[in-house]
Design a protein around this motif. Structure first.
Motif, short mmCIF file in Angstrom:
data_model
loop_
_atom_site.label_atom_id
_atom_site.label_comp_id
_atom_site.label_asym_id
_atom_site.label_seq_id
_atom_site.Cartn_x
_atom_site.Cartn_y
_atom_site.Cartn_z
N LEU A 186 10.65 -16.56 -32.83
CA LEU A 186 10.54 -16.38 -34.28
C LEU A 186 11.91 -16.20 -34.92
N HIS A 187 12.92 -16.82 -34.33
CA HIS A 187 14.27 -16.88 -34.91
C HIS A 187 14.84 -15.48 -35.21
N PHE A 188 14.34 -14.47 -34.48
CA PHE A 188 14.80 -13.09 -34.60
C PHE A 188 14.51 -12.48 -35.97
N GLY A 189 13.75 -13.19 -36.80
CA GLY A 189 13.41 -12.69 -38.13
C GLY A 189 14.56 -12.75 -39.12
N LEU A 190 15.59 -13.55 -38.81
CA LEU A 190 16.82 -13.54 -39.61
C LEU A 190 16.99 -14.81 -40.44
N PRO A 191 17.80 -14.72 -41.53
CA PRO A 191 18.15 -15.91 -42.30
C PRO A 191 18.93 -16.87 -41.40
N PRO A 192 18.89 -18.19 -41.65
CA PRO A 192 18.24 -18.84 -42.80
C PRO A 192 16.78 -19.16 -42.56
N ARG A 193 16.23 -18.78 -41.42
CA ARG A 193 14.83 -19.12 -41.15
C ARG A 193 13.86 -18.16 -41.81
N PHE A 194 14.36 -17.03 -42.29
CA PHE A 194 13.56 -16.06 -43.03
C PHE A 194 14.31 -15.69 -44.30
N GLN A 195 13.58 -15.19 -45.28
CA GLN A 195 14.21 -14.66 -46.48
C GLN A 195 15.05 -13.44 -46.13
N GLN A 196 16.16 -13.30 -46.81
CA GLN A 196 17.04 -12.16 -46.56
C GLN A 196 16.32 -10.84 -46.83
N ASP A 197 15.47 -10.83 -47.86
CA ASP A 197 14.80 -9.58 -48.26
C ASP A 197 13.33 -9.56 -47.89
#
Length: 547
Positions: A256-267
Motif C-alpha cells: 500500500l505504498h506505505f501510505g505516503l505521497p504521491p500515492r496518497f493524499q498528504q493530509d
C-alpha cells in the motif's frame, strides 16, 4: 507441523505427539529420515495426518497455509544435535533456538521429556493468541530414544480459544464521526480481516454506509469481487484521492505504498483497525486507532452507525470518478483478453480460465506477471479462497499452499476444487511436489502460464540464434528459460494427466477435461507469447525491481 532432517519430537506415541493431537493439530508436513521416521509414525498413530513432502521449505509453506485456512498457525518442530555433543562440532550443530527467536513468537527447547506437553501447549497458545504467528520447538536428538516414567509426564489440556478483544468505545465513536464527515472515503480490507472471519460484518458495513472498498490480495473475497462497491479496477485513483481511509486488518507496507505521497493524499485521515498494537501508527500517524479483533471491532462500528444515518451517496462525484476509471481500465483489459493473435497473451489465457473454473474454487497463485495479472483477471467470491505469495512475495509457495488447501478440502468440502496457477519460473521452485500431489492423489489442477522466462523469455527461433553467439552462460539473457519446456510431462510421469496447449481452443478443451475428472491431478502447460506483458501499469509496487 513441518519436520526437518533432525528430530521433530519424541518418537514415543505416548509422549509429545498426542499432546499436539489434543491441541487440535490435524496435519503434519515434513521430510523424514534417521532418526525422525518414528515421529511421523507416532503422529499417524494418534490420528494426525502426515504428508511427506519433497522439500522442507514446501512443507513449511503447506503448514503455514493450513494455519491461515483453519486458524491454527504454524508450529515448527525441529531436531537438534544431542545435548552431550553441544560445542563439540556435532552433526548440523547450530544455535537453532537463538536463530528461531528472530522469526517466531516463541522459540524454545523443552528442558526434559516431562516438560514437552507444557511446551507444546504454550506454543499452540502463543501462535493463536493476539497477532497470530509461528512458534519453534527444538528437540535434542537424544530425546528421541530417551525413556521416562509415564507417570511423571504431566499432560496439559488444550488452551482455550483466543480471547476476543474490542476497541475503546471513544475510539469507535471518533472513527464513525470521521467517516461520516468524509467526502471521498475508502475502505481497505486486509488479510487480517479474512483471518478474523469478519466477512459478514464487513459486508454489512459496506452495504449500510455505501463505502467503496479495495481488498488487498489475500483479502479478495471477504466481500465478493463482483460487489458493486469493489473499486479494485480503479486502485490507484482510489488510493490517491481518498480523504479518509479505513484500514481493516491491512498494513501500510510496500503493498500500500506505505501510505505516503504521491500515492496518497498528504493530509489523508487514516483510521487503523488492527489486533496488533505495535502496528498502529506505522508510517502514517492515524486519525483514529481501534485496537482489537477485526470482526468484533467491525461489529462495534456497525452498532455505532445504527445510531446515526450514514449512507455515502452512490451518485456523488467521488463515485462517478471511480466508476469512470474502473470502466476505462476494464475496457483496456477486455481488449487485450479478446485478442485473436497467437501465441496468446496473459489476458487471453486468463480470460478463458476465468470463463471455465468454478466460482467457489480455491485459487493458489504465484509468479510475477502471472500472479499480478491473475489478481485482476480472476475474481474471488468467497473469503480465504485465494492464496498467493503475500507480503513477502515469496516464490515457491504455490504447490505447498495447494497441497495444504487440497488436504483440507478433501476432509471438509470434497467437491471443492483447488486450482494452482503458476508462472513457469515460479513452478521451478517446487515442481517436484507434483510427485507429492500424485502420491496422495490430490485432484489439484495446476496451470502453468509459460512464457519461457522470468518476466519475459525467448521463442525457440530466437533461442537458437542466441546460442550462435557462444556459451549460454555469457550470451543468454538472465531472465530466459529453455523455450517450450514440457512441464506437463512431469505430471504424466507420476500418473497424473498433462496437457500442452498453444491455442484458446486447446486451453478450453484441457480445462474442461481437467475439471470433469475430479479424481486425478492434472497440469496444463499454457504457452503464451514470450514477450507478453502487463498493460501499462499505474502501480509502482508492481515494477520488476520489486518482484
Amino acid at each position: 507441523l513441518p519436520s526437518s532432517r533432525s528430530p521433530l519430537a519424541s518418537s514415543k506415541a505416548d509422549r509429545p505427539v498426542p499432546v499436539a493431537a489434543l491441541c487440535n493439530v490435524e496435519y503434519m508436513f515434513g521430510i523424514v529420515g534417521i532418526p525422525v521416521t518414528e515421529i511421523a509414525i507416532a503422529a499417524q498413530a494418534v490420528g494426525i495426518k502426515y504428508v511427506g513432502m519433497r522439500n522442507e521449505q514446501a512443507a513449511c509453506y503447506a503448514a503455514s497455509a493450513v494455519g491461515y485456512l483453519t486458524g491454527r498457525p504454524l508450529i515448527v518442530i525441529g531436531g537438534s544435535s544431542d545435548r552431550n555433543q553441544e560445542t563439540m562440532g556435532a552433526f548440523q550443530e547450530f544455535p537453532q533456538v537463538e536463530a528461531g527467536r528472530l522469526y517466531n513468537k516463541l522459540s524454545v527447547r523443552p528442558s526434559s521429556l516431562e516438560a514437552i506437553p507444557a511446551v507444546i501447549e504454550k506454543a499452540v497458545r502463543t501462535s493463536i493468541y493476539g497477532r497470530p504467528g509461528s512458534c519453534y520447538i527444538d528437540i535434542p536428538g537424544d530425546f528421541v530414544n530417551l525413556q521416562v516414567n509415564k507417570s511423571s509426564v504431566k499432560y496439559v489440556e488444550c488452551c482455550l480459544p483466543p480471547p476476543i478483544s474490542t476497541a475503546e468505545s471513544s475510539a469507535v465513536s471518533k472513527a464513525t464521526s470521521i467517516i461520516a464527515l468524509s467526502k471521498q472515503p475508502l475502505l481497505i480490507i486486509g488479510k487480517g480481516a479474512a483471518y478474523s472471519h469478519a466477512e459478514n460484518n464487513i459486508r454489512k458495513l459496506v452495504d449500510l454506509c455505501g463505502l467503496p472498498f479495495l481488498p488487498t490480495p489475500m483479502a479478495k473475497g471477504v466481500v465478493p469481487d463482483n460487489h458493486p462497491n469493489c473499486v479494485a479496477a480503479a486502485r490507484s485513483t482510489a488510493l490517491q484521492l481518498a480523504d479518509v481511509i479505513i484500514l481493516l486488518g491491512a498494513r501500510l507496507n510496500w503493498i500500500l505504498h506505505f501510505g505516503l505521497p504521491p500515492r496518497f493524499q498528504q493530509d489523508v485521515k487514516v483510521i487503523q483497525i488492527d489486533i496488533c498494537s505495535e502496528e498502529l501508527g506505522n508510517n502514517v500517524r492515524p486519525a483514529a486507532t481501534l485496537l482489537g479483533d477485526i470482526n468484533a471491532v467491525t461489529g462495534q462500528l456497525l452498532e455505532e452507525f445504527s445510531k446515526r444515518s450514514v449512507k455515502y451517496p452512490s451518485n456523488s462525484e467521488w463515485w462517478k470518478r471511480l466508476r469512470e476509471k474502473m470502466l476505462n481500465n476494464e475496457e483496456r483489459s477486455k481488449g487485450l483478453a479478446l485478442q485473436k493473435s497467437l501465441p496468446m497473451n496473459y489476458y487471453t489465457a486468463f480470460h478463458h480460465i476465468r470463463e471455465l473454473i468454478p466460482k467457489d474454487c480455491i485459487l493458489v497463485s504465484e509468479g510475477a506477471n502471472t500472479m499480478d495479472i491473475g489478481r485482476t483477471m480472476l475474481p474471488n467470491y468467497y473469503p480465504r479462497q485465494r492464496l498467493d505469495a503475500g507480503t513477502f512475495g515469496t516464490m515457491g509457495v504455490g504447490l505447498g499452499f495447494a497441497i495444504a488447501a487440497a488436504m483440507i478440502a478433501k476432509d471438509q468440502t470434497p467437491e471443492k476444487r483447488v486450482i494452482c496457477i503458476e508462472g513457469d519460473s515460479a513452478f521451478g521452485f517446487s515442481g517436484m511436489e507434483v510427485e507429492t500431489i500424485c502420491r496422495y492423489n490430490l485432484p489439484i489442477l495446476i496451470i502453468i502460464i509459460n512464457n519461457n522466462g522470468i518476466y519475459t523469455g525467448l521463442g525457440a527461433d530466437a533461442w537458437k540464434e542466441m546460442l550462435k553467439f557462444g556459451d549460454p552462460a555469457t550470451c543468454v539473457p538472465p531472465v530466459s528459460l529453455l523455450p517450450n519446456s514440457h512441464y506437463e510431462e512431469i505430471m504424466s510421469a507420476f500418473g497424473g494427466k498433462g496437457y500442452f496447449v498453444e491455442t484458446p481452443e486447446e486451453l478450453q478443451n484441457a480445462l474442461k477435461a481437467s475439471l470433469t475428472d475430479k479424481q486425478t491431478p492434472s497440469l496444463i502447460n499454457v504457452m503464451i507469447d514470450p514477450q507478453s506483458d502487463r498493460k501499462k501499469q499505474e502501480f509502482p509496487w508492481l515494477t520488476r525491481s520489486n518482484l
